[in-house]
Each structure stands twice: as C-alpha cells, then as structure tokens.
Design an enzyme around this catalytic site. Structure first.
Site, short mmCIF file in Angstrom:
data_model
loop_
_atom_site.label_atom_id
_atom_site.label_comp_id
_atom_site.label_asym_id
_atom_site.label_seq_id
_atom_site.Cartn_x
_atom_site.Cartn_y
_atom_site.Cartn_z
N SER A 135 0.82 -1.21 0.00
CA SER A 135 0.00 0.00 0.00
C SER A 135 0.85 1.26 0.00
CB SER A 135 -0.89 0.04 1.25
OG SER A 135 -1.79 -1.01 1.25
N HIS B 97 -0.61 -2.48 -7.65
CA HIS B 97 -1.39 -2.13 -6.45
C HIS B 97 -2.90 -2.21 -6.77
CE1 HIS B 97 -2.71 0.96 -3.24
NE2 HIS B 97 -2.59 -0.25 -2.71
N ASN C 174 -3.34 6.23 -2.45
CA ASN C 174 -3.11 6.31 -1.00
C ASN C 174 -2.47 7.63 -0.58
OD1 ASN C 174 -4.35 3.94 -0.36
ND2 ASN C 174 -2.49 2.70 -0.52
N1 CAA Z 1 -16.87 -10.07 -3.95
C1 CAA Z 1 -17.82 -10.18 -4.88
N2 CAA Z 1 -18.84 -9.31 -5.00
C2 CAA Z 1 -18.89 -8.29 -4.12
C3 CAA Z 1 -17.93 -8.12 -3.11
C4 CAA Z 1 -16.87 -9.06 -3.05
N3 CAA Z 1 -15.90 -9.00 -2.13
N4 CAA Z 1 -18.24 -7.02 -2.40
C5 CAA Z 1 -19.35 -6.51 -2.94
N5 CAA Z 1 -19.74 -7.27 -3.99
C6 CAA Z 1 -20.86 -7.04 -4.91
C7 CAA Z 1 -21.95 -8.03 -4.67
O1 CAA Z 1 -22.62 -8.26 -5.87
C8 CAA Z 1 -22.84 -7.27 -3.70
O2 CAA Z 1 -24.14 -7.77 -3.69
P1 CAA Z 1 -24.53 -8.88 -2.57
O3 CAA Z 1 -24.33 -8.25 -1.23
O4 CAA Z 1 -25.97 -9.16 -2.88
O5 CAA Z 1 -23.66 -10.07 -2.77
C9 CAA Z 1 -22.78 -5.88 -4.28
O6 CAA Z 1 -21.42 -5.73 -4.68
C10 CAA Z 1 -23.14 -4.79 -3.32
O7 CAA Z 1 -22.37 -4.91 -2.16
P2 CAA Z 1 -22.83 -4.36 -0.76
O8 CAA Z 1 -24.33 -4.48 -0.64
O9 CAA Z 1 -22.00 -5.03 0.28
O10 CAA Z 1 -22.50 -2.83 -0.66
P3 CAA Z 1 -22.10 -1.69 -1.66
O11 CAA Z 1 -23.13 -1.49 -2.72
O12 CAA Z 1 -21.75 -0.53 -0.80
O13 CAA Z 1 -20.76 -2.14 -2.39
C11 CAA Z 1 -18.42 -1.88 -2.09
C12 CAA Z 1 -19.68 -2.61 -1.65
C13 CAA Z 1 -18.10 -2.21 -3.55
C14 CAA Z 1 -17.31 -2.41 -1.19
C15 CAA Z 1 -18.61 -0.34 -1.93
O14 CAA Z 1 -19.07 -0.06 -0.63
C16 CAA Z 1 -17.34 0.44 -2.17
O15 CAA Z 1 -16.96 0.71 -3.29
N6 CAA Z 1 -16.67 0.87 -1.05
C17 CAA Z 1 -15.44 1.62 -1.13
C18 CAA Z 1 -14.29 0.68 -1.32
C19 CAA Z 1 -12.99 1.41 -1.47
O16 CAA Z 1 -12.85 2.61 -1.40
N7 CAA Z 1 -11.91 0.62 -1.66
C20 CAA Z 1 -10.57 1.11 -1.75
C21 CAA Z 1 -9.92 1.06 -0.40
S1 CAA Z 1 -8.26 1.67 -0.40
C22 CAA Z 1 -7.36 0.38 -1.00
O17 CAA Z 1 -7.85 -0.68 -1.29
C23 CAA Z 1 -5.89 0.60 -1.18
C24 CAA Z 1 -5.02 0.35 -0.02
O18 CAA Z 1 -3.81 0.18 -0.28
C25 CAA Z 1 -5.48 0.38 1.38
P1 NAD Z 2 -4.17 -9.72 5.36
O1 NAD Z 2 -3.70 -9.57 6.76
O2 NAD Z 2 -5.62 -9.91 5.10
O3 NAD Z 2 -3.41 -10.96 4.65
C1 NAD Z 2 -2.03 -11.14 4.67
C2 NAD Z 2 -1.76 -12.63 4.47
O4 NAD Z 2 -0.36 -12.83 4.25
C3 NAD Z 2 -2.15 -13.50 5.69
O5 NAD Z 2 -2.98 -14.56 5.26
C4 NAD Z 2 -0.80 -14.01 6.21
O6 NAD Z 2 -0.89 -15.31 6.79
C5 NAD Z 2 0.02 -14.01 4.94
N1 NAD Z 2 1.47 -13.96 5.16
C6 NAD Z 2 2.16 -13.17 6.01
N2 NAD Z 2 3.49 -13.40 5.88
C7 NAD Z 2 3.63 -14.35 4.93
C8 NAD Z 2 4.75 -14.99 4.33
N3 NAD Z 2 6.01 -14.71 4.70
N4 NAD Z 2 4.54 -15.93 3.37
C9 NAD Z 2 3.28 -16.23 2.98
N5 NAD Z 2 2.18 -15.63 3.51
C10 NAD Z 2 2.35 -14.70 4.47
O7 NAD Z 2 -3.61 -8.46 4.59
P2 NAD Z 2 -4.22 -7.75 3.29
O8 NAD Z 2 -5.21 -6.73 3.71
O9 NAD Z 2 -4.60 -8.77 2.30
O10 NAD Z 2 -2.94 -6.93 2.78
C11 NAD Z 2 -1.86 -7.57 2.12
C12 NAD Z 2 -1.00 -6.54 1.41
O11 NAD Z 2 -1.82 -5.81 0.47
C13 NAD Z 2 -0.35 -5.50 2.32
O12 NAD Z 2 0.90 -5.16 1.81
C14 NAD Z 2 -1.33 -4.32 2.21
O13 NAD Z 2 -0.72 -3.09 2.51
C15 NAD Z 2 -1.74 -4.42 0.76
N6 NAD Z 2 -3.05 -3.83 0.44
C16 NAD Z 2 -4.09 -3.93 1.31
C17 NAD Z 2 -5.31 -3.38 0.97
C18 NAD Z 2 -6.49 -3.48 1.89
O14 NAD Z 2 -7.49 -2.79 1.67
N7 NAD Z 2 -6.46 -4.30 2.93
C19 NAD Z 2 -5.49 -2.75 -0.28
C20 NAD Z 2 -4.40 -2.70 -1.16
C21 NAD Z 2 -3.17 -3.24 -0.81
#
Ligand code: CAA
Ligand code: NAD
Length: 306
Positions: A143, A164, A214
């Site tokens: 991330s 990513h 991010n």
């Molecule tokens: N797998 C398959 N289908 C999924 C799913 C999944 N994991 N999640 C949602 N869906 C689909 C399904 O068809 C679901 O319908 P059902 O519940 O009947 O199965 C439909 O989407 C609608 O889902 P929800 O009713 O749960 O709610 P929603 O309409 O709000 O959609 C969401 C869910 C797509 C997650 C939406 O809330 C959303 O876009 N949220 C924001 C997510 C976001 O910002 N992500 C980025 C995070 S940052 C990141 O990832 C980077 C990082 O490094 C941290």
């Molecule tokens: P998570 O905690 O759900 O899963 C991590 C997995 O890695 C666990 O199942 C753990 O057992 C496994 N693991 C740890 N060390 C290991 C090793 N040495 N060998 C094999 N498996 C190992 O974490 P996550 O949310 O899936 O995030 C994973 C990566 O993706 C991180 O780098 C995170 O920053 C990035 N990421 C996360 C998100 C998010 O929304 N959670 C979005 C984008 C990117």
C-alpha cells in the site's frame, strides 16, 4: 508506451522481452491475495495461492468461493446451474501451496500480498529470487512501501515492479502499475498488459510514497479521525456526511474498518517517519485500537463493532 523510456537501461537478454503472464503465484491468502487470485483465475490464468499454513489456505479458498457466489448471483441470476459450473471452472484454476519457492519455479509472475512490513517482504523476495527462473517477474501489492526498497533484496531489479490493487478486488476496477527507476520497459509493459488481461483499468505510477490513491486518501482519513478526536463530529455523522454529501460509497471510518486498521496505521507510521513536517499528527485512537487487536472487519471490531 513511453512512460519509462527515458530510464531504460541495459539488462541481460532474458530480461529484455515482454513476458506474457499466464502462470501466477500469489503470496498471501488474506483479503487482497484472495481477491487477486479470484480475478486472475476468473480471467483464465493459472494461479497458485501461497500462505503460511493449510488452515489459512482452506479459509482463503472458501473466501474465493463465497465471493464467486456473490458474482454469479447477479451474472447467472436465471441460470443457477451455469453459475455453479462457472464457479467450479474458476476454482479449477486455483491451487494452493505453503511452499513459495516451488510455486515460483513455474511462474511467469510472483505477486506478493503479505503483511505490510518491509523486512518480511524483502526476506520473502530474497528467497524467491534464488528459486524463480530468469524470466519470472516479481511484483508487490504494497500500500505504501517503496517498491525500490522491496526490490533491493533481489538481483532482478529490472524485472520488479508494483501492482497495487484495491479492496474489494473483484469489484474495484483500478490497478496502479508502478515502475521504479530500474524497472525495464518490457517488465512495465508486461505488468500493464497483465492488469488489462484481468479486466482492470491500469494507471501508470512512479515509485512515490502511496503512489496516487493512497497519497491522496491518507490525509483525508487522518483528518477525519482527528476531526472526530477533537469532538467536532461523531464517527457516524462524519461517515454519513461523506456518503451523502460527496457520494462516497463508504465514510472514512467504515473504509478504515474495511481496509484494516493495521494497514492504515502502517501507512500513517511510514508517512510520519518520512516527513520532517508531517501534514497530520498521530492519532491515539487508531494506535490504541491496533494495539488491542481491533483491526476492523477482519477481527470483528475496529472503529465500529460488526
Ligand atoms: N466479492 C464479490 N462481490 C462483491 C464483493 C466481493 N468482495 N463485495 C461486494 N460485492 C458485490 C456483490 O454483488 C454485492 O451484492 P450482494 O451483497 O448481494 O452479494 C454488491 O457488490 C453490493 O455490495 P454491498 O451491498 O455489500 O455494498 P455496496 O453497494 O456498498 O458495495 C463496495 C460494496 C463495492 C465495497 C462499496 O461499498 C465500495 O466501493 N466501497 C469503497 C471501497 C474502497 O474505497 N476501496 C478502496 C480502499 S483503499 C485500497 O484498497 C488501497 C489500499 O492500499 C489500502
Ligand atoms: P491480510 O492480513 O488480510 O493478509 C495477509 C496474508 O499474508 C495472511 O494470510 C498471512 O498469513 C500471509 N502472510 C504473512 N506473511 C507471509 C509470508 N512470509 N509468506 C506467505 N504468507 C504470508 O492483509 P491484506 O489486507 O490482504 O494486505 C496484504 C497486502 O496488500 C499489504 O501489503 C497491504 O498493505 C496491501 N493492500 C491492502 C489493501 C487493503 O485494503 N487491505 C489494499 C491494497 C493493498
């Protein structure tokens, strides 16, 4: 595409060709690794999902199956049998392993999605660099960690980039494709083409902190948490405000719980460490929740209780 043309370097002949990615090893069967495995398998790639033990891997396959069921519920609403057939076909493309080295030996791409910790990611890739064939590309789904720092543990700097993905992977269309100054153009193009083959929309990113999304998301999340800590709004009201006022699908506290507070904290810590004058302060609340193991949806409690 000329994104990295100015940085192109000379590398061994094995590196100087586009790799068509068919066989993929995904390391980490958590929320992101399973999502990426699902999408890769659904688009005809052969996937080996690797984690540390069989219990985690069993749960990971269950999670993929659960997510596929949600997909087919809509796609095959009138044809449940065809939906079940589709699920089985996709699952046939996924195998699991606890042996990352063996999986890497037969892979075109090794994509890491394990815990957000630089040393652990470096150790993993250092070990895999020995095992993987010369043509195999390496990528990280980190991330916020610099891809160059992760790649520095290997001897394949030209064949290392970032991919990513966004959570939930089956739903989110974006992939940030990250090239470091040493990523070859061929590697970058292969990663870009792979993202497209997954049905995603890639954007090109430099190896800068937080890439694009991010980098912009984190200050917003931190300001939301600090706004609440100053007593200027309840979590619920802030979440409602951002959903109804700006059309965000989730408010900032819901999003933190969804992503995982451990991931959020590691991004905040990294930013605070790298900036002499960080644009935000530490949040006691976030630190406390993580210390208590309240990581969000994955542990049943974060800012909210499930
Ligand atoms: N797998 C398959 N289908 C999924 C799913 C999944 N994991 N999640 C949602 N869906 C689909 C399904 O068809 C679901 O319908 P059902 O519940 O009947 O199965 C439909 O989407 C609608 O889902 P929800 O009713 O749960 O709610 P929603 O309409 O709000 O959609 C969401 C869910 C797509 C997650 C939406 O809330 C959303 O876009 N949220 C924001 C997510 C976001 O910002 N992500 C980025 C995070 S940052 C990141 O990832 C980077 C990082 O490094 C941290
Ligand atoms: P998570 O905690 O759900 O899963 C991590 C997995 O890695 C666990 O199942 C753990 O057992 C496994 N693991 C740890 N060390 C290991 C090793 N040495 N060998 C094999 N498996 C190992 O974490 P996550 O949310 O899936 O995030 C994973 C990566 O993706 C991180 O780098 C995170 O920053 C990035 N990421 C996360 C998100 C998010 O929304 N959670 C979005 C984008 C990117």
């Amino acid at each position: 595409m000329a994104f990295f043309t100015h940085q192109r370097r000379s590398f061994s002949s094995s590196a100087l060709r586009n790799v068509v990615i068919k066989q993929v090893t995904i390391i980490g069967g958590g929320q992101m690794g399973t999502g990426i495995a699902q999408v890769a398998a659904s688009t005809g790639h052969t996937v080996t999902l690797v984690d540390t033990n069989d219990d985690i891997l069993k749960k990971a396959v269950k999670r993929i199956e659960g997510s596929l069921k949600r997909v087919v519920k809509k796609k095959y609403a009138d044809k449940p049998e065809a939906g079940e057939e589709y699920i089985q076909k996709v699952l046939q493309n996924v195998s699991t392993s606890t042996d990352a080295g063996s999986a890497a030996q037969v892979s075109d791409l090794v994509l890491e999605s394990i815990v957000e910790n630089l040393k652990i990611k470096q150790d993993l890739f250092c070990q895999l660099d020995e095992a993987a064939p010369a043509h195999t590309l390496f990528a990280s789904n980190t991330s916020f960690l610099p891809i160059s720092d992760i790649a520095s543990a290997t001897n394949r700097l030209d064949r290392f980039g970032g991919l990513h993905f966004f959570n939930p992977v089956p739903m989110m269309k974006l992939v940030e494709v990250i090239g470091t100054p040493t990523t070859s153009q061929e590697t970058f193009d292969s990663l870009l083409n792979f993202s497209k083959a997954l049905g995603k929309t890639p954007v090109c990113c430099k190896d800068t902190p937080g890439f694009i999304v991010n980098r912009l998301l984190l200050p917003y999340i931190k300001d939301s948490v600090l706004l609440h800590e100053r007593g200027h709004g309840s979590k619920e009201d802030i979440d409602i405000a951002m959903k109804l006022g700006l059309g965000h699908p989730m408010g900032p506290f819901e999003l933190c719980d969804y992503v995982g507070l451990d991931i959020m904290k590691s991004m905040v810590d990294r930013w605070l460490a790298m900036e002499p004058k960080p644009p935000f302060a530490e949040s006691e609340n976030l630190n406390k929740l993580v210390a208590e193991g309240k990581l969000g949806i994955k542990t049943g409690e974060g800012f909210y209780k499930k």
